[in-house]
Design an enzyme around this catalytic site. Sequence first.
Site, mmCIF file in Angstrom:
data_model
loop_
_atom_site.group_PDB
_atom_site.id
_atom_site.type_symbol
_atom_site.label_atom_id
_atom_site.label_comp_id
_atom_site.label_asym_id
_atom_site.label_seq_id
_atom_site.Cartn_x
_atom_site.Cartn_y
_atom_site.Cartn_z
ATOM 1 N N LYS A 1 0.787 -1.321 0.148
ATOM 2 C CA LYS A 1 -0.062 -0.023 -0.014
ATOM 3 C C LYS A 1 0.863 1.280 -0.055
ATOM 4 O O LYS A 1 1.945 1.263 0.731
ATOM 5 C CB LYS A 1 -0.908 -0.137 1.189
ATOM 6 C CG LYS A 1 -1.845 -1.199 1.336
ATOM 7 C CD LYS A 1 -3.030 -0.712 2.138
ATOM 8 C CE LYS A 1 -4.134 0.166 1.585
ATOM 9 N NZ LYS A 1 -5.346 0.330 2.403
ATOM 10 N N GLU B 1 -0.526 3.471 6.365
ATOM 11 C CA GLU B 1 -1.281 2.759 5.560
ATOM 12 C C GLU B 1 -0.787 1.183 5.346
ATOM 13 O O GLU B 1 -1.762 0.271 5.084
ATOM 14 C CB GLU B 1 -1.270 3.460 4.074
ATOM 15 C CG GLU B 1 -1.711 4.590 4.047
ATOM 16 C CD GLU B 1 -3.421 4.466 3.854
ATOM 17 O OE1 GLU B 1 -4.017 3.792 3.274
ATOM 18 O OE2 GLU B 1 -3.847 5.145 4.795
#
Length: 487
Positions: A337, A343
């Site tokens: 990601k 994230e």
Amino acid sequence: MLPCSSSSSSRFHHYCMEYFSVVLPFLLILSSLFTLSEGGSIGVNYGRVANDLPSAVKVVRLLKSQGLERVKVYDTDPAVLKALSGTGIKVTVDLPNEQLFTAARRPSFAYSWVEKNVLAYHPSTQIEAIAVGNEVFVDTHNTTRFLVPAMKNIHAALVKYKLDDAIKVSSPIALTALQNSYPTSSGAFRSELIEPVFRPMLEFFRQTGSYLMVNAYPYFAYESNSDVISLDYALFRENPGVVDSGNGLRYFNLFDAQIDAVFAAMSAIKYDDVSIVVTETGWPSKGDPNELGASVENAAAYNGNLVKRVLTGGGTPLRPHVNLTVYLFALFNENKKVGPTSERNYGLFYPDQTKVYDIPFNLQQLKNYRDSPSGGSGNNRISKGNNGTVGGSSATHGHGYPGQTWCVANGDEVKEKLQAALDFACGEGRADCRPIQPGSTCYDPNTLEAHASFAFNSYYQKNRRAVGSCYFGGAAYVISIPPSKSC
């Protein structure tokens, strides 16, 4: 993820259930709630933006071993749907944003999509919902106008195959779809989306018995506004609560406030009877130094206390009799990601299937669960982020800029994604992009990253640093140190 993608003013986050008295002894609440015959339901998002995840067969075994009975996936991968066959696990599948245009314009495509991706597996694989798109309103490709027609065509295909009673059609929204959210009772959808999208979409849900899918991330609200939001309030811990000045209800956690803002927005346009499913929520276990509150302890507290909150029922202050279905984000840490460190660290499990932290997923496991914060107790509970910054209600974002944040472009993103995000910010997003036009004060440096950073920050500040307003599909992130140059 929207990172929260989404939502409201800096003080927007204040909440909880009024009908539960603050003086009711905790042990009495816990013991009585275990006797409830029905509460909410917990599911998990199974994302696969990684190159080190176990096989689908192993993942299904993991879900079963943890007592997880609902899973949401972001596609219709055959290996995953086959692995889920015969397990009894309820599945939500996704028709991606890139296919909205075709699904909206060509009913034949919708029929073939349902035939290939749903009919081929159901009912052995217990598909219970189709998410048509994901956070479409913040999609830089501007697919908003295709959303409702695509949903109607997919539903028509389900009707054709007599699956419409078993499978619901919806679409996850980010909280940036809200124009007002504080106080919670003033929740309202963005005015430009009401007539072309929300009214026909909610009418579709009413007619088909479906529900609105909502992605809600209290973490982003706290991380961006820790000067006004208590960490205890964000983590479902003991706190004095906040009274909504509009209706007098007292909220004790940020999650309830975010969800009730959506309920209020639906009520404002006369759709009180449509229910909500929270299709994404979570808290990162690790982050960059400026990502306040991202830690294993805080992630465990948020998700563990959320599970307790959902499974023991009780609804929200505005909807006290509604039991919520909530999907945790996410099953695994996903190493591919893009964006800040957080994230890649929303997972409940590492790719080797060991737990990042230990929380319950069902009532049986909940009996032995206790939130055990370090560094204090009661109203003085605190937690430290990765940079050692205290994450309490009076905390700052470090480096001497209390409560101030800026939105900048992710220079590692591909040029096409940055350009699309820039186009959205200066177009549909209505950012003030005049200063980056040729000959204007901030035209130089004349680079895509510099122009995108200016536009992203204009959009972010214009939206009062609302949750998810610095996301742009992963093309931007929040910083707490002011940019080195005025532009």
